[in-house]
Write a protein that holds these residues in place. Sequence first.
Motif, PDB file in Angstrom:
ATOM      1  N   MET A   1       0.840  -1.197   0.000  1.00  0.00           N
ATOM      2  CA  MET A   1       0.000   0.000   0.000  1.00  0.00           C
ATOM      3  C   MET A   1       0.881   1.255   0.000  1.00  0.00           C
ATOM      4  O   MET A   1       1.751   1.410   0.849  1.00  0.00           O
ATOM      5  N   LYS A   3       1.513   4.951   0.743  1.00  0.00           N
ATOM      6  CA  LYS A   3       0.975   5.981   1.635  1.00  0.00           C
ATOM      7  C   LYS A   3       1.261   7.365   1.057  1.00  0.00           C
ATOM      8  O   LYS A   3       2.400   7.687   0.727  1.00  0.00           O
ATOM      9  N   GLU A  18      -8.046  13.671  -2.496  1.00  0.00           N
ATOM     10  CA  GLU A  18      -8.177  12.701  -1.409  1.00  0.00           C
ATOM     11  C   GLU A  18      -9.278  11.695  -1.713  1.00  0.00           C
ATOM     12  O   GLU A  18      -9.089  10.480  -1.546  1.00  0.00           O
ATOM     13  N   SER A  22      -8.229   7.816  -2.824  1.00  0.00           N
ATOM     14  CA  SER A  22      -8.598   6.854  -1.784  1.00  0.00           C
ATOM     15  C   SER A  22      -9.389   5.689  -2.352  1.00  0.00           C
ATOM     16  O   SER A  22      -9.480   4.625  -1.725  1.00  0.00           O
ATOM     17  N   CYS A  23      -9.950   5.877  -3.529  1.00  0.00           N
ATOM     18  CA  CYS A  23     -10.743   4.821  -4.173  1.00  0.00           C
ATOM     19  C   CYS A  23      -9.890   3.870  -5.009  1.00  0.00           C
ATOM     20  O   CYS A  23     -10.397   2.872  -5.533  1.00  0.00           O
ATOM     21  N   ASP A  25      -7.071   1.082  -5.748  1.00  0.00           N
ATOM     22  CA  ASP A  25      -6.403  -0.044  -5.103  1.00  0.00           C
ATOM     23  C   ASP A  25      -4.905   0.229  -4.985  1.00  0.00           C
ATOM     24  O   ASP A  25      -4.264   0.698  -5.934  1.00  0.00           O
ATOM     25  N   LEU A  27      -3.447   2.428  -3.129  1.00  0.00           N
ATOM     26  CA  LEU A  27      -3.121   3.784  -2.689  1.00  0.00           C
ATOM     27  C   LEU A  27      -3.875   4.105  -1.402  1.00  0.00           C
ATOM     28  O   LEU A  27      -5.034   3.751  -1.248  1.00  0.00           O
ATOM     29  N   CYS A  28      -3.216   4.802  -0.495  1.00  0.00           N
ATOM     30  CA  CYS A  28      -3.844   5.177   0.775  1.00  0.00           C
ATOM     31  C   CYS A  28      -3.445   6.609   1.133  1.00  0.00           C
ATOM     32  O   CYS A  28      -2.266   6.884   1.374  1.00  0.00           O
ATOM     33  N   VAL A  29      -4.414   7.514   1.140  1.00  0.00           N
ATOM     34  CA  VAL A  29      -4.148   8.907   1.508  1.00  0.00           C
ATOM     35  C   VAL A  29      -4.132   9.009   3.024  1.00  0.00           C
ATOM     36  O   VAL A  29      -5.148   8.817   3.688  1.00  0.00           O
ATOM     37  N   LYS A  30      -2.969   9.300   3.581  1.00  0.00           N
ATOM     38  CA  LYS A  30      -2.814   9.343   5.028  1.00  0.00           C
ATOM     39  C   LYS A  30      -3.150  10.702   5.617  1.00  0.00           C
ATOM     40  O   LYS A  30      -3.404  10.813   6.821  1.00  0.00           O
TER      41      LYS A  30
END
Length: 220
Positions: A1, A3, A18, A22-23, A25, A27-30
């Motif tokens: 993932m 970040k 964001e 965030s939608c 796969d 990827l993660c917006v921290k």
Amino acid sequence: MIKILIADDQEMIRSSLEIILSCEDGLCVKGVAKNGVEVLDFLEREPVDVILMDIRMPVMDGVLCTKKVKSRWPDTKVIILTTFDDDDFVFSALQYGASGYLLKAGDLDTLQQAIKTVHSGGAMINPGIARKVVDLFSHMKNTPIIHVDEASIDGLSDLEWDVIQEIGHGRSNKEIAKRLCLSEGTVRNYLSRILDKLQLRDRTQVAIWAVEHGYTGKRK
């Protein structure tokens, strides 16, 4: 993932990116930040892999923030989000080690690909930005440019020149591999040898050097 931290002084852009990223796969917006100071404060609390950095922000702009980020967190990748009106900033960001330079008006697929590319150790630069930077600074005296020893240039093979040409056009390893009928691993190996021979820091410097000296149209 992967970040991600989004830094932009416009709330609409922060929120939009964001939600969209965030939608995706993988990827993660921290978090989000509205200036460079907030970026540094956030990284003190929680490291991220990639920062999407607006180049023009109050309190601390994206150029100075990039310099501080790369000094304190060298493994964190920075993608500069810019417009064609940001001439005074883009060249400095290049010197400080940003891995990507994309236009804010660009498409989302390109942004997603850029995030994945820089996270894996590559770099992405919009070809138009490269050409504009070169055009601007080639007309200014005493402006630092990317120097390469002539003897190193003579030692490049035909395939290495082909890879340099493709990099100058802003293409990814995957795109280069397809165009030259090579594997991505082979392209990475060629890039590593090119960097070693030319004594350049990263892919972005190769792109700027290629555009600056006219190596995107044909080999030297």
